[in-house]
Design a protein around this motif. Structure first.
Motif, PDB file in Angstrom:
ATOM      1  N   VAL A 152      31.578 -14.837  -9.649  1.00 25.68           N
ATOM      2  CA  VAL A 152      30.278 -13.704 -10.445  1.00 25.68           C
ATOM      3  C   VAL A 152      28.729 -13.600 -10.954  1.00 25.68           C
ATOM      4  CG1 VAL A 152      29.257 -11.265 -11.495  1.00 25.68           C
ATOM      5  CG2 VAL A 152      32.046 -11.436 -10.517  1.00 25.68           C
ATOM      6  N   ILE A 153      27.631 -14.172 -10.594  1.00 19.89           N
ATOM      7  CA  ILE A 153      26.118 -13.964 -10.828  1.00 19.89           C
ATOM      8  C   ILE A 153      25.479 -12.911 -11.047  1.00 19.89           C
ATOM      9  CG2 ILE A 153      23.789 -15.491  -9.899  1.00 19.89           C
ATOM     10  CD1 ILE A 153      25.422 -16.481  -7.451  1.00 19.89           C
ATOM     11  N   HIS A 154      24.906 -13.533 -12.884  1.00 20.66           N
ATOM     12  CA  HIS A 154      24.857 -12.237 -12.862  1.00 20.66           C
ATOM     13  C   HIS A 154      22.732 -12.321 -13.728  1.00 20.66           C
ATOM     14  CE1 HIS A 154      28.564  -9.776 -14.343  1.00 20.66           C
ATOM     15  NE2 HIS A 154      29.224 -10.770 -14.404  1.00 20.66           N
ATOM     16  N   ASN A 155      23.183 -14.201 -13.400  1.00 19.74           N
ATOM     17  CA  ASN A 155      21.856 -13.984 -12.959  1.00 19.74           C
ATOM     18  C   ASN A 155      21.206 -15.493 -13.254  1.00 19.74           C
ATOM     19  OD1 ASN A 155      18.989 -14.899 -14.009  1.00 19.74           O
ATOM     20  ND2 ASN A 155      18.753 -13.403 -15.972  1.00 19.74           N
ATOM     21  N   LEU A 156      20.805 -15.724 -11.851  1.00 23.35           N
ATOM     22  CA  LEU A 156      21.122 -16.823 -11.638  1.00 23.35           C
ATOM     23  C   LEU A 156      19.858 -17.989 -12.226  1.00 23.35           C
ATOM     24  CD1 LEU A 156      22.509 -18.728  -9.283  1.00 23.35           C
ATOM     25  CD2 LEU A 156      20.462 -18.255  -7.987  1.00 23.35           C
ATOM     26  N   ALA A 157      19.424 -17.342 -13.157  1.00 20.13           N
ATOM     27  CA  ALA A 157      17.834 -18.357 -13.885  1.00 20.13           C
ATOM     28  C   ALA A 157      18.600 -19.110 -14.867  1.00 20.13           C
ATOM     29  CB  ALA A 157      16.867 -16.783 -14.225  1.00 20.13           C
ATOM     30  N   TYR A 208      19.558  -8.107  -4.961  1.00 21.84           N
ATOM     31  CA  TYR A 208      19.459  -9.442  -5.725  1.00 21.84           C
ATOM     32  C   TYR A 208      20.123 -10.207  -4.393  1.00 21.84           C
ATOM     33  CZ  TYR A 208      19.491 -13.156  -9.430  1.00 21.84           C
ATOM     34  OH  TYR A 208      19.257 -13.899 -10.032  1.00 21.84           O
ATOM     35  N   ALA A 209      21.628 -10.013  -4.090  1.00 23.94           N
ATOM     36  CA  ALA A 209      22.266 -10.957  -3.050  1.00 23.94           C
ATOM     37  C   ALA A 209      21.323 -11.694  -1.841  1.00 23.94           C
ATOM     38  CB  ALA A 209      23.230 -10.405  -2.651  1.00 23.94           C
ATOM     39  N   GLU A 216      11.650 -18.142  -3.219  1.00 18.48           N
ATOM     40  CA  GLU A 216      11.303 -16.948  -5.069  1.00 18.48           C
ATOM     41  C   GLU A 216      12.413 -16.838  -5.263  1.00 18.48           C
ATOM     42  OE1 GLU A 216       8.422 -12.975  -6.062  1.00 18.48           O
ATOM     43  OE2 GLU A 216       9.422 -13.856  -3.760  1.00 18.48           O
ATOM     44  N   PHE A 217      13.295 -16.720  -5.155  1.00 20.99           N
ATOM     45  CA  PHE A 217      14.016 -16.119  -5.987  1.00 20.99           C
ATOM     46  C   PHE A 217      15.740 -17.125  -6.826  1.00 20.99           C
ATOM     47  CE2 PHE A 217      12.380 -11.535  -5.032  1.00 20.99           C
ATOM     48  CZ  PHE A 217      11.656 -11.643  -6.928  1.00 20.99           C
ATOM     49  N   GLY A 218      15.522 -17.838  -6.205  1.00 20.00           N
ATOM     50  CA  GLY A 218      17.027 -19.123  -5.719  1.00 20.00           C
ATOM     51  C   GLY A 218      16.987 -20.009  -6.880  1.00 20.00           C
TER      52      GLY A 218
END
Length: 470
Positions: A152-157, A208-209, A216-218
């Motif tokens: 589970v990704i909570h924040n990909l940054a 977010y998925a 931009e968000f990846g």
């Protein structure tokens, strides 16, 4: 894992989702490093297993969390039992050995998946969270006896990126250093390991998925996210409605509900007194946030003079970026009695701001899910948010007396100010404002639906694993 140790929303999820899962018949073990900050709270823990991993001795301790969940604590004092936070030292700098620390943690999770210390407990699924567990997925994938995994990704940054020398030092299998492994632009990425090798991947809101599949968000992993789109699920986080409920919240000066919203004013006056704000009849804007560019705090700073002139008051709670912190300190000094800033983490004050503010600001540049916008609606505090991630999924734009909050599109001070002005103007119409507050308080943000979706995903994993399906 709240309330034991917290740096962000993952702690709330770990504390609340696990309770919701157990209430629905799941048998859960929560695995945490035994951080120094946990020593007092887990003093009665008993040793249930010992092993050697990464050339270090590791003990597994078992104890019970305050809400009743069974904890398995990974004890390796030289890596985890130290002052400071889980990821940073007391000066806010990353621990220089974080790769070793969470490499060991990941190895321990993989080991536990096939060496359960409890003869009555054999895991059907291993639910991994964020980069700190990312290496567990490839290590488990190499073991034909390991159960299936969900990452589970909570924040990909936050990706856990380290150099080639660190990869060698961790003694990882050589074939993992490849584009199909954990190599990432000449370095290694823990989070890439979780995304690539877990049987299923999830993140914490449907929007977010979709967003993380775009450049931009990846954060450089959008291609991988698109590649794994068939295994990717967006499951919205919930909130713990036993903890975040103004009708029963022990941290408030006055408890209230949708039927007696006038009592909310008692909390506003108490908050103004506590923060040395003038006891004025003007809208009070609240912020509870990490001080980071992601959170859009820098969008608020150029507006402070204009906000005070509306007139309105501003209360900010949070710590993080030193430049943002200095700017907020300067603003609170310049506008004493109208702007208040507390550069700390304080759970009681966070609850008081949610209850005492009229409007809550979340101008995030991106927000995987976000919890405060849900807390705010539960407390009848109308949110102003950017349309992104979980904010887009949980805040319904105001139109007349419908909707639950004010939404803007682009991360600019001008668009944020326009949304704030709309909220302030609307707040002057008492009947419309009460309707919007009650709309928010009527939303069901509990874990009931989301826990059900996780259980369905676990069952799918178990069924696929038993068939040998990918």
């Amino acid at each position: 894992m709240a309330p034991l140790i917290k740096t962000g929303g993952l702690a709330d999820v770990a504390g609340a989702l696990t309770v919701a899962l157990e209430e629905r018949g799941c048998n859960v073990r929560v695995v945490l490093p035994r951080y120094g900050a946990l020593s007092a709270a887990t003093a009665g823990a008993k040793v249930i297993a010992r092993t050697e991993l990464q050339h270090r001795s590791v003990e597994i301790l078992e104890t019970t969390a305050p809400q009743g969940q069974t904890l398995w604590l990974v004890s390796c004092p030289e890596l985890f039992d130290r002052d400071g936070g889980p990821y940073v030292d007391s000066n806010g700098r990353d621990w220089p050995d974080n790769a070793e620390r969470f490499g060991l943690f990941s190895r321990t999770i993989a080991w536990l998946s096939t060496h359960s210390p409890d003869v009555a407990f054999t895991p059907d699924v291993v639910h991994l969270n964020d980069w700190q567990t990312g290496l567990a997925a490839p290590l488990m994938a190499r073991d034909g006896t390991a159960p299936p995994s969900l990452f589970v990704i909570h924040n990909l940054a936050y990706q856990g990126v380290f150099d080639r020398a660190t990869f060698e030092r961790l003694g990882l299998p050589a074939d993992l250093w490849s584009i199909d492994g954990i190599e990432f632009h000449g370095a290694m990425s823990f989070i890439k390991g979780g995304i690539t090798f877990a049987d299923r991947v999830a993140t914490v809101s449907p929007t977010y998925a979709r967003e993380i599949q775009t450049p931009e968000f990846g954060h450089g992993l959008d291609g991988l996210m698109r590649h794994r789109a068939g295994a990717l699920h967006g499951i919205l986080n919930g909130i713990d409605t036993n903890v975040w409920n103004p009708a029963v919240d022990p941290m408030l000066r006055a408890r209230y509900s949708a039927t007696n919203l006038e009592r909310k004013l008692i909390n506003k006056r108490a908050l103004q007194t506590l923060l040395e704000l003038d006891p004025a009849h003007v809208p009070l804007l609240g912020v509870v946030s990490r001080l980071a560019e992601q959170k859009g705090i820098d969008l608020i700073l150029p507006l402070i003079d204009a906000l005070v002139s509306l007139p309105a008051q501003l209360a900010v709670l949070g710590s993080g970026d030193a430049t943002l912190q200095k700017a907020l300190e300067a603003a609170s000094a310049q506008h004493r009695g109208r702007v208040a800033f507390k550069p700390i983490v304080d759970e009681t004050l966070a609850h008081m701001i949610e209850a005492g503010a009229d409007i809550f600001l979340m101008p995030s540049r991106f927000e995987p899910c976000g919890l405060n916008q849900m807390y705010s609606q539960a407390y009848g505090t109308v949110p102003v948010v950017r349309r992104t991630g979980g904010l887009a999924d949980t805040v319904k734009p105001v139109a007349g007396r419908s909707g639950t909050g004010f939404v803007f599109e682009h991360p600019t001070p001008e668009e944020l100010f326009s949304a704030i002005k709309s909220a302030v103007a609307t707040s002057r119409n008492r009947h419309t404002w009460r309707a919007i507050q009650r709309n928010g308080m009527a939303q069901d943000f509990s874990w009931t639906h989301s826990a059900g979706r996780y259980i369905a995903l676990y069952r799918e994993l178990v069924a696929s694993h038993s068939r040998g399906a990918p």
